[in-house]
Scaffold this motif. Structure first.
Motif, short mmCIF file in Angstrom:
data_model
loop_
_atom_site.label_atom_id
_atom_site.label_comp_id
_atom_site.label_asym_id
_atom_site.label_seq_id
_atom_site.Cartn_x
_atom_site.Cartn_y
_atom_site.Cartn_z
N UNK A 128 -1.57 -6.94 7.68
CA UNK A 128 -0.68 -7.98 7.16
C UNK A 128 -0.40 -7.78 5.67
N UNK A 129 -1.34 -7.13 4.98
CA UNK A 129 -1.23 -7.02 3.53
C UNK A 129 -0.65 -5.69 3.04
N UNK A 130 -0.83 -4.65 3.84
CA UNK A 130 -0.44 -3.34 3.32
C UNK A 130 -0.21 -2.33 4.45
N UNK A 131 0.39 -1.21 4.03
CA UNK A 131 0.55 -0.05 4.91
C UNK A 131 -0.16 1.11 4.22
N UNK A 132 -1.15 1.68 4.90
CA UNK A 132 -1.96 2.74 4.29
C UNK A 132 -1.82 4.06 5.04
N UNK A 133 -1.85 5.12 4.27
CA UNK A 133 -1.76 6.45 4.85
C UNK A 133 -3.05 6.77 5.57
N UNK A 134 -2.93 7.26 6.79
CA UNK A 134 -4.09 7.73 7.55
C UNK A 134 -4.27 9.23 7.36
N UNK A 135 -3.18 9.96 7.50
CA UNK A 135 -3.26 11.42 7.30
C UNK A 135 -1.85 11.98 7.15
N UNK A 136 -1.80 13.18 6.60
CA UNK A 136 -0.53 13.89 6.47
C UNK A 136 -0.26 14.70 7.74
N UNK A 139 16.46 19.81 10.67
CA UNK A 139 15.04 20.01 10.41
C UNK A 139 14.48 18.91 9.52
N UNK A 140 13.23 18.56 9.74
CA UNK A 140 12.55 17.58 8.90
C UNK A 140 12.27 18.22 7.54
N UNK A 141 12.72 17.58 6.46
CA UNK A 141 12.53 18.14 5.12
C UNK A 141 11.58 17.30 4.27
N UNK A 142 11.36 16.06 4.64
CA UNK A 142 10.45 15.19 3.88
C UNK A 142 9.02 15.34 4.38
N UNK A 143 8.08 15.07 3.51
CA UNK A 143 6.68 15.05 3.92
C UNK A 143 6.46 13.89 4.90
N UNK A 144 5.59 14.11 5.88
CA UNK A 144 5.34 13.11 6.92
C UNK A 144 3.93 12.56 6.79
N UNK A 145 3.79 11.26 6.99
CA UNK A 145 2.49 10.60 6.92
C UNK A 145 2.30 9.72 8.16
N UNK A 146 1.10 9.77 8.67
CA UNK A 146 0.71 8.80 9.70
C UNK A 146 0.06 7.63 8.97
N UNK A 147 0.39 6.39 9.38
CA UNK A 147 -0.07 5.22 8.63
C UNK A 147 -0.62 4.14 9.56
N UNK A 148 -1.41 3.28 8.97
CA UNK A 148 -1.91 2.09 9.66
C UNK A 148 -1.40 0.87 8.92
N UNK A 149 -1.04 -0.15 9.65
CA UNK A 149 -0.47 -1.35 9.04
C UNK A 149 -1.36 -2.57 9.24
#
Length: 397
Positions: free
Chosen positions: A146-154, A134-144
């Motif tokens: 060149x400079x960063x990776x940002x969370x889009x939503x949980x 089972x997945x136990x860690x929190x999951x995030x959808x992200x956008x990448x």
């Protein structure tokens, strides 16, 4: 041969690890990663045969890194994707008409015997199933960028599982599923292929130790895990088992005792060859393992064991010790009879039992005694045998 087969997928290049040779051939402790994986399946009592799918260029690598398995597994060439490699393996197995198959990644050397057991039993019962956690860690959808990776939503993790291998299927089901998909679809696991055909998949809870070695970090973790398991396996416990058997006489011209035919005026009556010595010792070994008795595994009601030689029963018990990573330390058999005389045949008996058990004759004791004319053995109505077996197996928690 029908039964339960394992396909070990070992045709990948392991490019993410950045090593000169494919990761499955890297050393993990004293052996290659692939050797550790093969050992788990070869020693499992529910796995009958193994087919390894390797890259066309890796024949010498396989021979060099898995020398103990050259005559114990079948080899098949893989393709440019995992999907094609598995399909090639299934095609090669078709001629053997297996009942079911477990498909496993070569780079997962830590799968547990319990997980293999549940998967094999479920597939033997006609259901498709996969190992998963089972997945136990929190999951995030992200956008990448060149400079960063940002969370889009949980993303809610409820009901989400990490798929692992082995993945187990009735053979005809997964074979047809693979035949129905094109190479362009390139599914990453066999469960996904089965899903496209509407096949229900059962999840079998596994554990997080069943890692797939993919990155340098994974390899370092695996090295720590193998070192820990070696330390644990080095702690052995001693077990002792007792066995007893008796057979009566009937018309005949010889008796078989401890694997040796001895001329006599009568023979022992039994469904098999009625070798009381080997029967008692088989029960002693099975008793030390807490795995039932000779009747559990070779019931006299089964016609296939009629007139069978008892050396195969003892060899079976010996193999059960081996499959538990155990060792036979000493065996002692006492034959109780008035006749025939055992002394002239003792040396041959010791040699034969040592051969069956693959141990030194110095670890085999055979004694004989009478019952001073008392009881059924004293009246020469039959022969009895007692046996003691001492083994060592890895200590249990």
């Amino acid at each position: 041969m029908p039964g339960t087969w394992a396909i070990i997928v070992a045709a990948g290049r392991g490019s993410r690890l950045g090593t000169e040779i494919p990761k499955q051939y890297l050393r993990l402790g004293k052996h290659s990663i692939l050797t550790h994986t093969l050992k788990k399946f070869l020693e499992h009592p529910l796995i009958d045969k193994i087919l390894v799918v390797i890259h066309p260029d890796d024949n010498q690598l396989f021979q060099d890194s898995c020398p103990d398995y050259l005559d114990k597994v079948l080899l098949e060439q893989g393709g440019k994707t995992r999907q094609i490699s598995v399909r090639n393996g299934l095609k090669a197995l078709a001629v053997h008409t297996p009942d079911c198959v477990l498909i496993h990644d070569a780079a997962r050397p830590f799968v547990s015997a319990d997980v293999i057991s549940i998967l094999a039993s479920t597939a033997q019962g006609g259901k498709a199933c996969i190992a998963a956690t089972p997945v136990v860690d929190s999951l995030k959808s992200a956008s990448e960028t060149e400079d960063s990776i940002k969370v889009k939503k949980s993303i809610k993790r409820d009901g989400l599982w990490h798929a692992q291998t082995p993945q187990a299927f009735p053979f005809t089901i997964i074979q047809k599923a693979h035949q129905s998909v094109s190479d362009q679809e390139n599914h990453t696991d066999d469960a996904a292929i089965a899903e496209t055909c509407g096949i229900d998949i059962t999840l079998v809870p596994s554990d997080r130790n069943n890692i797939k070695i993919t990155t340098t970090e994974d390899l370092r973790l695996a090295e720590v895990m193998i070192a820990s398991s070696i330390t644990k396996r080095s702690i052995m416990e001693s077990r002792t088992g007792l066995g007893y058997d008796v057979h009566c006489f009937e018309a005949g011209d010889h008796v078989t005792l401890c694997g040796v035919d001895i001329p006599h005026t009568r023979k022992l009556k039994g469904h098999s060859d009625a070798d009381v010595g080997l029967h008692a010792l088989t029960d002693a070994l099975l008793g030390a393992l807490c795995e039932g008795d000779i009747g559990t595994h070779f019931p006299p009601s089964d016609p296939q064991w009629k007139d069978a030689m008892s050396d195969q029963f003892l060899a079976f018990a010996k193999n059960r010790v081996t499959k538990r990573s155990g060792k036979i330390i000493h065996v002692d058999v006492t034959l109780i009879c008035e006749k025939p005389k055992i002394g002239p045949h003792r040396e041959a008996m010791v040699a034969r039992m040592a051969e069956i058990l693959d141990i030194s004759p110095s670890r085999v004791s055979i004694k004989a005694t009478t019952s001073e004319k008392l009881g059924f053995t004293g009246r020469e109505e039959g022969i009895a045998a007692q046996a003691v077996a001492t083994i060592q197996i890895p200590a249990e928690d």
